[in-house]
Design a protein around this motif. Structure first.
Motif, PDB file in Angstrom:
ATOM      1  N   THR A 171       0.834  -1.199   0.000  1.00 60.34           N
ATOM      2  CA  THR A 171       0.000   0.000   0.000  1.00 60.34           C
ATOM      3  C   THR A 171       0.871   1.251   0.000  1.00 60.34           C
ATOM      4  O   THR A 171       0.601   2.216  -0.723  1.00 60.34           O
ATOM      5  CB  THR A 171      -0.937   0.000   1.230  1.00 60.34           C
ATOM      6  OG1 THR A 171      -1.728  -1.185   1.219  1.00 60.34           O
ATOM      7  CG2 THR A 171      -1.836   1.221   1.251  1.00 60.34           C
ATOM      8  N   GLU A 172       1.923   1.214   0.814  1.00 68.62           N
ATOM      9  CA  GLU A 172       2.840   2.346   0.882  1.00 68.62           C
ATOM     10  C   GLU A 172       3.512   2.573  -0.473  1.00 68.62           C
ATOM     11  O   GLU A 172       3.614   3.713  -0.945  1.00 68.62           O
ATOM     12  CB  GLU A 172       3.897   2.068   1.961  1.00 68.62           C
ATOM     13  CG  GLU A 172       4.607   3.293   2.468  1.00 68.62           C
ATOM     14  CD  GLU A 172       5.494   2.979   3.658  1.00 68.62           C
ATOM     15  OE1 GLU A 172       6.698   3.269   3.565  1.00 68.62           O
ATOM     16  OE2 GLU A 172       4.978   2.432   4.642  1.00 68.62           O
ATOM     17  N   GLU A 173       3.942   1.484  -1.113  1.00 69.91           N
ATOM     18  CA  GLU A 173       4.558   1.595  -2.428  1.00 69.91           C
ATOM     19  C   GLU A 173       3.569   2.162  -3.442  1.00 69.91           C
ATOM     20  O   GLU A 173       3.919   3.031  -4.252  1.00 69.91           O
ATOM     21  CB  GLU A 173       5.055   0.228  -2.899  1.00 69.91           C
ATOM     22  CG  GLU A 173       6.265  -0.279  -2.141  1.00 69.91           C
ATOM     23  CD  GLU A 173       6.625  -1.718  -2.491  1.00 69.91           C
ATOM     24  OE1 GLU A 173       6.005  -2.294  -3.424  1.00 69.91           O
ATOM     25  OE2 GLU A 173       7.527  -2.266  -1.845  1.00 69.91           O
ATOM     26  N   ALA A 174       2.336   1.666  -3.396  1.00 71.29           N
ATOM     27  CA  ALA A 174       1.306   2.165  -4.319  1.00 71.29           C
ATOM     28  C   ALA A 174       1.039   3.651  -4.077  1.00 71.29           C
ATOM     29  O   ALA A 174       0.873   4.424  -5.033  1.00 71.29           O
ATOM     30  CB  ALA A 174       0.020   1.359  -4.160  1.00 71.29           C
ATOM     31  N   ASN A 175       0.999   4.056  -2.816  1.00 74.73           N
ATOM     32  CA  ASN A 175       0.782   5.475  -2.497  1.00 74.73           C
ATOM     33  C   ASN A 175       1.927   6.334  -3.022  1.00 74.73           C
ATOM     34  O   ASN A 175       1.702   7.440  -3.528  1.00 74.73           O
ATOM     35  CB  ASN A 175       0.625   5.673  -0.992  1.00 74.73           C
ATOM     36  CG  ASN A 175      -0.737   5.228  -0.495  1.00 74.73           C
ATOM     37  OD1 ASN A 175      -1.684   5.146  -1.256  1.00 74.73           O
ATOM     38  ND2 ASN A 175      -0.833   4.921   0.782  1.00 74.73           N
ATOM     39  N   LYS A 176       3.167   5.825  -2.889  1.00 76.35           N
ATOM     40  CA  LYS A 176       4.310   6.576  -3.413  1.00 76.35           C
ATOM     41  C   LYS A 176       4.210   6.716  -4.924  1.00 76.35           C
ATOM     42  O   LYS A 176       4.446   7.796  -5.478  1.00 76.35           O
ATOM     43  CB  LYS A 176       5.624   5.883  -3.031  1.00 76.35           C
ATOM     44  CG  LYS A 176       5.999   6.057  -1.584  1.00 76.35           C
ATOM     45  CD  LYS A 176       7.288   5.345  -1.242  1.00 76.35           C
ATOM     46  CE  LYS A 176       7.607   5.473   0.237  1.00 76.35           C
ATOM     47  NZ  LYS A 176       8.829   4.728   0.599  1.00 76.35           N
ATOM     48  N   LYS A 177       3.852   5.619  -5.606  1.00 78.42           N
ATOM     49  CA  LYS A 177       3.692   5.682  -7.061  1.00 78.42           C
ATOM     50  C   LYS A 177       2.596   6.671  -7.433  1.00 78.42           C
ATOM     51  O   LYS A 177       2.733   7.445  -8.377  1.00 78.42           O
ATOM     52  CB  LYS A 177       3.360   4.301  -7.624  1.00 78.42           C
ATOM     53  CG  LYS A 177       4.535   3.354  -7.630  1.00 78.42           C
ATOM     54  CD  LYS A 177       4.144   2.000  -8.189  1.00 78.42           C
ATOM     55  CE  LYS A 177       5.318   1.027  -8.160  1.00 78.42           C
ATOM     56  NZ  LYS A 177       4.938  -0.301  -8.649  1.00 78.42           N
ATOM     57  N   TYR A 178       1.497   6.634  -6.678  1.00 80.35           N
ATOM     58  CA  TYR A 178       0.377   7.553  -6.924  1.00 80.35           C
ATOM     59  C   TYR A 178       0.841   9.002  -6.754  1.00 80.35           C
ATOM     60  O   TYR A 178       0.540   9.859  -7.591  1.00 80.35           O
ATOM     61  CB  TYR A 178      -0.765   7.224  -5.965  1.00 80.35           C
ATOM     62  CG  TYR A 178      -1.913   8.181  -6.008  1.00 80.35           C
ATOM     63  CD1 TYR A 178      -2.823   8.158  -7.054  1.00 80.35           C
ATOM     64  CD2 TYR A 178      -2.094   9.125  -4.998  1.00 80.35           C
ATOM     65  CE1 TYR A 178      -3.882   9.042  -7.100  1.00 80.35           C
ATOM     66  CE2 TYR A 178      -3.142  10.011  -5.034  1.00 80.35           C
ATOM     67  CZ  TYR A 178      -4.035   9.963  -6.087  1.00 80.35           C
ATOM     68  OH  TYR A 178      -5.064  10.840  -6.121  1.00 80.35           O
ATOM     69  N   GLU A 179       1.578   9.262  -5.662  1.00 75.56           N
ATOM     70  CA  GLU A 179       2.070  10.621  -5.423  1.00 75.56           C
ATOM     71  C   GLU A 179       3.010  11.058  -6.543  1.00 75.56           C
ATOM     72  O   GLU A 179       2.952  12.209  -7.001  1.00 75.56           O
ATOM     73  CB  GLU A 179       2.795  10.694  -4.080  1.00 75.56           C
ATOM     74  CG  GLU A 179       1.870  10.648  -2.884  1.00 75.56           C
ATOM     75  CD  GLU A 179       2.616  10.665  -1.568  1.00 75.56           C
ATOM     76  OE1 GLU A 179       3.767  11.172  -1.533  1.00 75.56           O
ATOM     77  OE2 GLU A 179       2.060  10.176  -0.577  1.00 75.56           O
ATOM     78  N   LEU A 237       2.984  10.008  -9.646  1.00 76.64           N
ATOM     79  CA  LEU A 237       2.167  10.284 -10.829  1.00 76.64           C
ATOM     80  C   LEU A 237       1.465  11.629 -10.716  1.00 76.64           C
ATOM     81  O   LEU A 237       1.415  12.398 -11.690  1.00 76.64           O
ATOM     82  CB  LEU A 237       1.137   9.170 -11.035  1.00 76.64           C
ATOM     83  CG  LEU A 237       1.675   7.843 -11.554  1.00 76.64           C
ATOM     84  CD1 LEU A 237       0.577   6.790 -11.548  1.00 76.64           C
ATOM     85  CD2 LEU A 237       2.229   8.011 -12.950  1.00 76.64           C
ATOM     86  N   ILE A 238       0.928  11.898  -9.544  1.00 74.54           N
ATOM     87  CA  ILE A 238       0.253  13.185  -9.321  1.00 74.54           C
ATOM     88  C   ILE A 238       1.248  14.326  -9.540  1.00 74.54           C
ATOM     89  O   ILE A 238       0.929  15.326 -10.202  1.00 74.54           O
ATOM     90  CB  ILE A 238      -0.353  13.254  -7.892  1.00 74.54           C
ATOM     91  CG1 ILE A 238      -1.495  12.264  -7.723  1.00 74.54           C
ATOM     92  CG2 ILE A 238      -0.813  14.668  -7.550  1.00 74.54           C
ATOM     93  CD1 ILE A 238      -2.706  12.535  -8.575  1.00 74.54           C
ATOM     94  N   ASN A 239       2.463  14.163  -8.995  1.00 68.53           N
ATOM     95  CA  ASN A 239       3.480  15.213  -9.163  1.00 68.53           C
ATOM     96  C   ASN A 239       3.850  15.377 -10.641  1.00 68.53           C
ATOM     97  O   ASN A 239       4.023  16.506 -11.114  1.00 68.53           O
ATOM     98  CB  ASN A 239       4.722  14.903  -8.327  1.00 68.53           C
ATOM     99  CG  ASN A 239       4.462  15.089  -6.841  1.00 68.53           C
ATOM    100  OD1 ASN A 239       3.576  15.842  -6.455  1.00 68.53           O
ATOM    101  ND2 ASN A 239       5.218  14.400  -6.015  1.00 68.53           N
ATOM    102  N   GLU A 240       3.981  14.270 -11.354  1.00 72.89           N
ATOM    103  CA  GLU A 240       4.282  14.347 -12.782  1.00 72.89           C
ATOM    104  C   GLU A 240       3.167  15.063 -13.543  1.00 72.89           C
ATOM    105  O   GLU A 240       3.430  15.908 -14.404  1.00 72.89           O
ATOM    106  CB  GLU A 240       4.473  12.942 -13.368  1.00 72.89           C
ATOM    107  CG  GLU A 240       5.780  12.294 -13.005  1.00 72.89           C
ATOM    108  CD  GLU A 240       5.931  10.905 -13.611  1.00 72.89           C
ATOM    109  OE1 GLU A 240       5.402  10.667 -14.719  1.00 72.89           O
ATOM    110  OE2 GLU A 240       6.579  10.069 -12.973  1.00 72.89           O
ATOM    111  N   ILE A 241       1.929  14.727 -13.203  1.00 71.79           N
ATOM    112  CA  ILE A 241       0.785  15.374 -13.857  1.00 71.79           C
ATOM    113  C   ILE A 241       0.782  16.873 -13.551  1.00 71.79           C
ATOM    114  O   ILE A 241       0.562  17.698 -14.444  1.00 71.79           O
ATOM    115  CB  ILE A 241      -0.538  14.704 -13.427  1.00 71.79           C
ATOM    116  CG1 ILE A 241      -0.620  13.292 -14.020  1.00 71.79           C
ATOM    117  CG2 ILE A 241      -1.741  15.544 -13.830  1.00 71.79           C
ATOM    118  CD1 ILE A 241      -1.763  12.457 -13.489  1.00 71.79           C
ATOM    119  N   LYS A 242       1.063  17.226 -12.289  1.00 69.51           N
ATOM    120  CA  LYS A 242       1.109  18.645 -11.923  1.00 69.51           C
ATOM    121  C   LYS A 242       2.201  19.369 -12.710  1.00 69.51           C
ATOM    122  O   LYS A 242       1.994  20.494 -13.182  1.00 69.51           O
ATOM    123  CB  LYS A 242       1.362  18.808 -10.420  1.00 69.51           C
ATOM    124  CG  LYS A 242       0.156  18.513  -9.566  1.00 69.51           C
ATOM    125  CD  LYS A 242       0.465  18.703  -8.087  1.00 69.51           C
ATOM    126  CE  LYS A 242      -0.742  18.407  -7.235  1.00 69.51           C
ATOM    127  NZ  LYS A 242      -0.450  18.553  -5.797  1.00 69.51           N
TER     128      LYS A 242
END
Length: 145
Positions: free
Chosen positions: A71-79, A81-86
């Motif tokens: 879950t922690e790894e998935a959250n890091k990947k999500y963050e 991706l969000i940063n890349e999108i931003k």
């Protein structure tokens, strides 16, 4: 058993009473042994059950820990991706702004190049009166005429 026989000799019981009593004693001792064996089995079963429960709890904790790591790894990947999108959005905004500024400068510069000195001073006097770019454009077109 010798003690039981000694008691019999000292008592005034008949042989039949003694043998009944002796049978009862044998049955009671047999029952007590069976109870002890059953209690031992119960203890063994209880101990195995506790060991099994402990093993299950340990596996459960390991599984929960693994799930938390994933879950922690998935959250890091999500963050990430969000940063890349931003970042992409910011870059796109900057590109749009630069393009708009270039377009604005092109439109204004082409219009200003045809103006006289007095018209340019007049424009500078009224520059802050315009609320929109289109108003400024219309004003410049009117000045050309």
């Amino acid at each position: 058993m010798y003690n039981l026989y000694k008691e019999y000799l000292e008592s005034e019981e008949t042989d039949l009473e003694y043998f009944d009593w002796l049978d009862n004693q044998i049955l009671l001792r047999s029952r007590d042994r069976k109870i002890e064996e059953a209690n031992k089995k119960i203890k063994e079963i209880r101990q195995r059950t506790e060991e099994t429960i402990e093993e299950i709890n340990q596996r459960t904790e390991e599984t929960i820990e693994e799930i938390n790591q994933r879950t922690e790894e998935a959250n890091k990947k999500y963050e990430n991706l969000i940063n890349e999108i931003k970042e992409m959005i910011d870059e796109t905004k900057e590109s749009i702004i630069k393009y708009s500024q270039l377009k604005f400068h092109e439109d204004i510069s082409s219009s200003i190049n045809t103006l006289s000195k007095n018209q340019i001073f007049d424009l500078l006097d009224h520059l802050y009166d315009f609320k929109e770019f289109d108003e400024l454009k219309k004003y410049l077109q009117n000045l050309k005429i």
